[in-house]
Design an enzyme around this catalytic site. Sequence first.
Site, PDB file in Angstrom:
ATOM      1  N   ASP A   1       0.870  -1.176   0.000  1.00  0.00           N
ATOM      2  CA  ASP A   1       0.000   0.000   0.000  1.00  0.00           C
ATOM      3  C   ASP A   1       0.910   1.230   0.000  1.00  0.00           C
ATOM      4  O   ASP A   1       1.661   1.456   0.951  1.00  0.00           O
ATOM      5  CB  ASP A   1      -0.906  -0.018   1.233  1.00  0.00           C
ATOM      6  CG  ASP A   1      -1.909   1.132   1.232  1.00  0.00           C
ATOM      7  OD1 ASP A   1      -1.626   2.179   0.625  1.00  0.00           O
ATOM      8  OD2 ASP A   1      -2.979   0.982   1.859  1.00  0.00           O
TER       9      ASP A   1
ATOM     10  N   TYR B   1      -5.122  11.257  -3.287  1.00  0.00           N
ATOM     11  CA  TYR B   1      -5.549  12.548  -2.726  1.00  0.00           C
ATOM     12  C   TYR B   1      -4.601  13.055  -1.647  1.00  0.00           C
ATOM     13  O   TYR B   1      -4.863  14.081  -1.038  1.00  0.00           O
ATOM     14  CB  TYR B   1      -6.993  12.496  -2.213  1.00  0.00           C
ATOM     15  CG  TYR B   1      -7.353  11.368  -1.293  1.00  0.00           C
ATOM     16  CD1 TYR B   1      -7.014  11.381   0.045  1.00  0.00           C
ATOM     17  CD2 TYR B   1      -8.085  10.285  -1.772  1.00  0.00           C
ATOM     18  CE1 TYR B   1      -7.361  10.344   0.886  1.00  0.00           C
ATOM     19  CE2 TYR B   1      -8.441   9.241  -0.942  1.00  0.00           C
ATOM     20  CZ  TYR B   1      -8.083   9.276   0.387  1.00  0.00           C
ATOM     21  OH  TYR B   1      -8.444   8.242   1.216  1.00  0.00           O
ATOM     22  N   LYS B   2      -3.500  12.325  -1.420  1.00  0.00           N
ATOM     23  CA  LYS B   2      -2.518  12.789  -0.447  1.00  0.00           C
ATOM     24  C   LYS B   2      -1.394  13.508  -1.212  1.00  0.00           C
ATOM     25  O   LYS B   2      -1.593  14.633  -1.663  1.00  0.00           O
ATOM     26  CB  LYS B   2      -2.010  11.587   0.356  1.00  0.00           C
ATOM     27  CG  LYS B   2      -3.126  10.872   1.143  1.00  0.00           C
ATOM     28  CD  LYS B   2      -2.606   9.672   1.893  1.00  0.00           C
ATOM     29  CE  LYS B   2      -3.719   8.841   2.507  1.00  0.00           C
ATOM     30  NZ  LYS B   2      -4.379   9.488   3.647  1.00  0.00           N
TER      31      LYS B   2
ATOM     32  N   ARG C   1       0.297  14.655  14.037  1.00  0.00           N
ATOM     33  CA  ARG C   1       0.915  14.245  12.773  1.00  0.00           C
ATOM     34  C   ARG C   1       1.079  15.459  11.858  1.00  0.00           C
ATOM     35  O   ARG C   1       0.114  16.208  11.644  1.00  0.00           O
ATOM     36  CB  ARG C   1       0.016  13.187  12.116  1.00  0.00           C
ATOM     37  CG  ARG C   1       0.691  12.394  11.038  1.00  0.00           C
ATOM     38  CD  ARG C   1      -0.193  11.256  10.552  1.00  0.00           C
ATOM     39  NE  ARG C   1      -1.395  11.761   9.876  1.00  0.00           N
ATOM     40  CZ  ARG C   1      -2.041  11.085   8.901  1.00  0.00           C
ATOM     41  NH1 ARG C   1      -1.639   9.878   8.559  1.00  0.00           N
ATOM     42  NH2 ARG C   1      -3.099  11.605   8.346  1.00  0.00           N
TER      43      ARG C   1
END
Lengths: 392, 392
Positions: free
Chosen positions: B195, B220-221, B367
Site C-alpha cells: 500500500d 488525494y494525499k 501528525r
Amino acid sequence: MSDLRDWAEQADLTDPLAWVRERFDLDDGVVYLDGNSLGALPRAVPARVAEVISHQWGRLRIRSWSESGWWDAPQRIGDRIAPLVGARPGHVVVGDSTSVNVFRAVVSALRMTPGRTEVLVDATTFPTDGYITESAARMTGARVRAVRPEDVPAELGPDTALVLLNHVDYRTGRLWDMGALTGAVHSAGARVLWDLSHSGGALPVELDRHRVDFAVGCTYKYLNGGPGAPAYLYVRPDLLPELDQPLTGWCSHADPFGMEPRYRPAPGIARARAGTPEIISLLTLDAALDAWDGVDIAQVRQKSLALTEFFVRCVDELVPGRVRSVTPADESRGSQVSLSCVDAETVMKELIARGVVGDYRPPDILRFGFTPLYTRHVDALRAAEVLAEVLS
Amino acid sequence: MSDLRDWAEQADLTDPLAWVRERFDLDDGVVYLDGNSLGALPRAVPARVAEVISHQWGRLRIRSWSESGWWDAPQRIGDRIAPLVGARPGHVVVGDSTSVNVFRAVVSALRMTPGRTEVLVDATTFPTDGYITESAARMTGARVRAVRPEDVPAELGPDTALVLLNHVDYRTGRLWDMGALTGAVHSAGARVLWDLSHSGGALPVELDRHRVDFAVGCTYKYLNGGPGAPAYLYVRPDLLPELDQPLTGWCSHADPFGMEPRYRPAPGIARARAGTPEIISLLTLDAALDAWDGVDIAQVRQKSLALTEFFVRCVDELVPGRVRSVTPADESRGSQVSLSCVDAETVMKELIARGVVGDYRPPDILRFGFTPLYTRHVDALRAAEVLAEVLS
C-alpha cells in the site's frame, strides 16, 4: 405532417413540466435523445462544483470533511434520491459504481439465505449485472442461471436464494411489474435485487411499498448526475441490521476515526459504504439533483408516456415500414423507444451527424431516450423527421 | 531562534523545487501540514474541471466518451502515475477507492497461490486494509494474521499466500524497505501487496525493480488529486495475463460494447477496471497531476528529508521535553513527522485554530505532513513556533 407539428406544439404549450427545461444547458440545434445514457448538464452544476473546488477544497481543505459535510454526503445524497424511488430516508446510500453495488448486494443477499445456492439473473440484463453476479456466486458457492423475466415465477424453486431483475430492459425499454415479480420471488422464500438504472428518475418506483429487498441504480442517466456519477444502493429497512456486505472499508465502520483493529459495521445505511468517497463526483451529483426541486414524479411519468407514444406515432407516419418498434406499445415501457432497423449502427451515426443524438445497441437497435425534464414533443417530431430523411 | 530562521530562509532560497509552490493555491496565513491527508489544490484544476463540465459534458455530452478520451482515462492517468511509482506504462490503472482495490488485489493474489491459505497483514496498517483483507480472506477460505513488518521474514511459512504491507506507516511515518521485504516474501514463495498511500508522490518507489506483485495507492494525499480522488492499482507485468479479479464489471471486459452474455477479461490492465468510472473526479486528478510536470522525484525526496529533519530540529530546540518524535531519525521515514504528546487531540485543535494544520491520530499522535511540492522550511519553523506557544 402539419398535424403532427400542431399536435407537438400544443402539447409543449400545455406541458406542466415545460419550465424544468430551463434548468438544463441545451443546444437549440441538437435533439438530445441519449439522456438515458448520459443526462444533460443541469445549469446549477458548474458554479456549485467551482465552489466545491475553489472554496471547500482550495480554502478549507481538510476541514471540509466536517465543515462542508463531505463525510456524510453519501447518506445525505441518498436521502435526496430516496423519494424518487419510494424509499424513506436512511435506506439509500450513494457511492461506488453500479457494478460494485451489484457485487455488494448479491453477496449480502446470498449470506442472508444460507442453504439456498441458486441465483436467477435476468437474461435480458445489461451484461455487467450478469458478469458481476457470476463472480459473486463463484465466491460464495452459489450458481447462476439466466432466465427471462416473464419466466421467473415458473423458474423459482426451493433452492433459489436471489433473483436479479432490471426494472426497465436497457435494450427494448420494456418495464417489468415490480410488485408482481417481487411478490412471486417472496412467495418462493427468495430475495430480489432490482436494478433501477433505466427507471430511477424516469417513472415512480415504489421500493418500500413492494417490500423490495435490495435495489441499485445509476445516477448519470435520468438523474443527470454527470459522467460516471456514483451509483446508489437501497436496502429494505428491516434487512439493514443484518446486512453483512463484503466491501468492509473504513467508511462502513461504526467508529471510522477510532482506527480500531477489528471491524464493526456502522448501525445504519453507512454500513453499505466502503472507502473514501469520490467527493468531486458526489457533489456534482448533489448539485444536479437540484433540478428535481418541485418536480412531481407522477407528472414525469405522464409526460414520458406522452412523449414516447407521440414519437412512435411520428415514426409510424413519417418512416413507414423501414423500422419496427420493439418497445411495448402499452404502458409497460420505460422512457425510451427502441427501433429495430437494418444497418442500425450506420443509421445512428448518420442521425448523430444530423443533430439527432440517440444510441446504437447491438445487434440492430436504434435507441431513443426521452428525458421528461427537458425533452419536448417538437424534439420527438424532429427526430422522426430526420430519421425519415436518413432512411429515404 | 534567529539561527533557525536564517537556516530556513537560506534553505528556501536554494531549494531547487521552490518554483513548484506557485502551482498550488495556498494561503499566506496558514501553514498547511496535512497534505498527507488531503493535498492542497493545484491552480490548474478549477479551469480544467470547468472545461470538462461545461464543454465535454455540457456540449459534447455522450460523444465525450470517445472524443474527450473519457473511456481510456483510467489507463491513461495510470500511465501518468506509473513513473512516480517505478512502473512501465500499461501496468497501473486508476479507479475505485483504495479499499476496493485492496479487495481486488487480495482476492486476485489468493487465486494465484492455490493451496496456500494464510495472509499476513501489517499490524500497523491503516485499519481499512485489515478489514478488507479479512473480508477477502473469508470469501476465499483463507485466514489472516496480523504481524509487525519487522517480523514478516520470521513469520513467513509454507502456507503464506500473501503479505500486505504499508510502504510508510500512516501513524509513525516509518518507511519500510520494499526491496528487502519483497525479497523475503518471494523467497517464501508468497506474493506481496504494497500500500503506497503514504509514499506515492513523497519519495521514489521502485515497483518494477523490486518485482513487487501488487500495489495500491491513494491519489488525494501527495498526488493532490482532490477529496476522495480515485485510487490506483499496479499489477506486475508478468502476472497481468493471469489476473483473475473479482469485480468483473463491463469496463473490464475484452469487448465492453459488444454486450456479450459471457465474461471475457480485457487483455491489458483494463481487466482491473470494474464499472463506469467517476469521470469528474478522475479528470480532476488528471489536471492535478500537471503539477508534477518537470519535477524530479529524487529532488522531492531530498527536500522531504531536509524538511522533516529541520522540523525535528526546530521542535527539539523550541519545544524541549514536551513532545517526543516517534518518526525514525534516520532515512527510514516517509514525508511526515509524528510527535507523541499528552492531550494530543486538544493540542491539535489549538494548533489548527492558530493556523497550523496537521492532524491527530489516536491515541496520542500529532501528525505533520511535509509535502515537498509546496512546503517551505519557514513553514516548518512556524509550525514548531506555534506548537511551542500552544504547549507553554
